[in-house]
Design an enzyme around this catalytic site. Structure first.
Site, PDB file in Angstrom:
ATOM      1  N   SER A 160      -5.219  -0.822   7.202  1.00 32.65           N
ATOM      2  CA  SER A 160      -3.937  -1.384   6.887  1.00 32.65           C
ATOM      3  C   SER A 160      -3.326  -0.882   5.571  1.00 32.65           C
ATOM      4  CB  SER A 160      -4.056  -2.917   6.798  1.00 32.65           C
ATOM      5  OG  SER A 160      -4.816  -3.289   5.667  1.00 32.65           O
TER       6      SER A 160
ATOM      7  N   SER B  70      -9.890  -1.164   6.191  1.00 34.71           N
ATOM      8  CA  SER B  70      -8.510  -0.906   5.752  1.00 34.71           C
ATOM      9  C   SER B  70      -8.351  -0.080   4.480  1.00 34.71           C
ATOM     10  CB  SER B  70      -7.774  -2.234   5.561  1.00 34.71           C
ATOM     11  OG  SER B  70      -7.398  -2.769   6.807  1.00 34.71           O
TER      12      SER B  70
ATOM     13  N   LYS C 218      -0.760  -2.601  -3.472  1.00 34.96           N
ATOM     14  CA  LYS C 218      -0.558  -3.015  -2.084  1.00 34.96           C
ATOM     15  C   LYS C 218       0.193  -4.345  -2.060  1.00 34.96           C
ATOM     16  CE  LYS C 218      -3.239  -3.639   2.225  1.00 34.96           C
ATOM     17  NZ  LYS C 218      -4.571  -3.561   2.864  1.00 34.96           N
TER      18      LYS C 218
END
Lengths: 95, 507
Positions: free
Chosen positions: B172, B196, B78
């Site tokens: 997210s 998330s 990420k």
């Protein structure tokens, strides 16, 4: 609780985010929608309740009080948009 | 072996160990899959050269029988994790061009164990969002097509810049979820402040784990809300998630909130019997107007665990309804403090100004997207003079009450709590939150309690909706008892049966 347009401008100033007059009414609506949403918390009796400070109880670790790193000025400055002679450069702050 | 991207992480590990495949082969296969997947918009930086170098080094170690637990396995990272010398921007415009001079502890742990980095994954800007639509790099599409869409229609929509009509992978960690579900990487790192990791897992049919607060080091993770943020994996199976977490977690002197406790062998917990375990079903999670489909899924999950020998009891967590409103005070407050560092002076974007204040204000106005600006303003407001006690302190008191609810249930002998993961299956890109931001926030109603109480949570795929889209169930555990979640998660995974992903229509 809800905020007026002047408060929106004041918050933006505190947050150091430039906002123009065209966007403030919209921001006001959105902030008020969120404040309305959190109003639900007023119904909770919090008398005598300790505010949370650490979600998992643990001892703060201690270490020897010695220098652990340093002398990496070029690395610290490597991503700066503007530097000079090993310093960050900003507009004049002292007249 | 026809397609190396079809292997699970555990299968690939075993094949590599027996030298049936090489790391360079499986890394190349994934890089090629990534090349063809542009329409999904999952990767914001592809590190092909580095990946192949790491793979060659892994093959050499495998040949010398010096393999680490993740040796030669290609994974995605990420964009929120600092990776030395490599694009790290938390998908924000304000971090334009930022390449850190240091490595996050979680990624350093992964490389120590032999993993291969394919690149950096798209996400909501600063992890603020539930649909990956707030990214400066544009929305991510889920590999799951909307109901009744043809491949051609999907491909055409994926080529458009707004990707309207396609499904969001959640957020997210949307890039991580979409990339793992589309077999572009074997697994990925993600992070979870209010849901998330777990909401995207539910939306894309994956396993997502948010470990106990303090289980993974936060050093080198771009901070959103420091008392809630935790690192965790997204993977296609419970076993894969367990393997990933074991490497990601562990003590770290660079993060004083990181637990010194040794990391158990989570994989050993996968397949462990759940017989005799006591599972709590909290009545407060049965929301008014909740879809009967989610209700039925939840009941089915309880039935599976009962069939495996666990007992299921009704429990009460009375402060549940207050978790989400309290979160929308605590998280923005901490964010407004954390994101004060983006000032246009030390790194990233800089907009010129007549004086220093104007430089700050213009840089931050241009560099932050709409959602981030909104949350920073809310955070600034609730921390401002005269409102601090009424909002922030009150929310932190309610957090204490939320945690007490869980402690009471666990003290009564409950081993884990079973809840739905999300109120619905995945929604469409551009569908939610444009009129009222709160509409988007409601996505996290089942997951946010877990962050507020610092507990571990695991989402496992549990079935398909009537529209054929993935749905997940969440298990919540005692602090540092991720092992119980892996054992129970595998029971749900096995009972639900493996989900088959749609053919790669995007390629």
């Amino acid at each position: 609780m809800s905020v007026d347009l002047n408060t929106v401008r004041r918050i933006a100033r505190l947050a150091r985010i430039a906002v123009n007059d065209a966007e403030t009414p919209h921001l006001q609506d959105e902030i008020n929608a969120i404040l309305k949403f959190v109003e639900a918390l007023d119904a909770v009796d919090v008398e005598g309740v300790e505010p949370m400070t650490s979600v998992i109880p643990m001892q703060l670790p201690m270490r020897e009080d010695v220098v652990a790193d340093g002398n990496i000025a070029p690395l610290v400055l490597a991503n700066a948009p503007l530097t000079e002679d090993g310093f960050f450069v900003v507009p004049k702050v002292i007249e | 072996m026809t397609d190396l991207t079809s292997l699970t992480l555990a299968e690939a590990r075993d094949h590599l160990k027996h030298r049936a495949i090489s790391s360079v082969e499986i890394t190349r296969a994934h890089l090629e899959a990534i090349e063809r997947s542009g329409g999904l918009n999952t990767f914001v930086a592809i590190t092909a050269d580095k990946a192949l170098q790491m793979a060659e080094a892994s093959d050499a170690r495998l040949a010398r029988k010096e393999a680490g637990p993740l040796e030669g396995l290609p994974i995605g990272v990420k964009d929120l994790y600092a990776t030395e010398g490599i694009h790290t921007q938390a998908c924000s415009h304000i971090l334009d061009g930022f390449k850190p001079g240091y490595e996050s502890t979680v990624t350093a742990n992964l490389w120590r164990d032999g993993a291969v980095m394919l690149g950096k994954l798209n996400m909501d800007e600063f992890a603020m969002g539930s649909s990956n639509e707030t990214s400066y790099y544009g929305p991510v599409a889920s590999p799951w097509l909307p109901p009744n869409w043809s491949r051609d229609r999907g491909r055409a929509a994926a080529l458009s810049s707004d990707k309207r009509g396609l499904l969001t992978p959640g957020g997210s960690s949307g890039g991580s979820a979409s990339a793992v579900a589309a077999h572009l990487c074997l697994a990925a790192t993600a992070s979870d402040t209010g849901g998330s990791i777990r909401q995207p897992a539910a939306f894309t049919g994956l396993v997502g784990v948010k470990p106990t607060y303090g289980r993974c080091s936060r050093y080198g993770m771009v901070a959103f809300a420091s008392s809630l943020d935790q690192a965790g994996p997204l993977a296609r199976t419970v076993r894969d998630a367990a393997i990933m977490l074991r490497s990601m977690a562990g003590p770290d002197a660079k993060d004083s909130t990181c637990s010194p406790a040794p990391v158990p062998d989570y994989e050993a917990a996968v397949g462990r019997s759940v017989k005799g375990m006591k599972i709590g079903v909290p009545k407060e999670y049965r929301l008014e107007g909740m879809s009967s489909e989610i209700d039925a899924l939840w009941a089915r999950g309880a039935k599976w665990l009962r069939a495996a020998g666990a007992s299921v009891v009704d429990v009460s967590l009375p402060h549940t309804p207050y978790a989400l409103p309290a979160y929308y005070i605590v998280a923005p407050a901490e964010a407004s403090s954390n994101l004060a560092r983006y000032d246009g002076v030390r790194y990233g974007l800089r907009e010129p100004g007549a004086d220093i204040t104007e430089l700050y204000e213009k840089t931050r106005a241009k560099g932050f997207g709409t959602e981030v600006r909104r949350r920073l303003m809310i955070g600034t407001y609730v921390l401002s003079a005269g409102y601090y006690d009424a909002y922030y302190v009150r929310a932190q008191k309610i957090r204490t009450l939320i945690k007490r609810d869980f402690e009471r249930v666990f003290a009564d002998g409950v081993d884990a709590i079973l809840t739905p993961a999300t109120p619905s299956a995945a929604f469409g890109i551009g569908e939610k939150g444009s009129d009222n931001p709160v509409e988007m926030y409601l996505n996290d109603v089942f997951t946010v309690t877990v962050n507020m109480a610092g507990l571990p949570g695991l989402v496992a795929p549990a079935g398909l909706s009537s529209d054929g889209l993935p749905l997940g169930l969440q298990l919540i555990g005692r602090p540092f008892d991720e092992e119980t979640l892996f054992a129970l998660g595998e029971t749900i995974e096995q009972s639900a049966g493996r989900m088959t992903l749609p053919e790669p229509w995007w390629a």
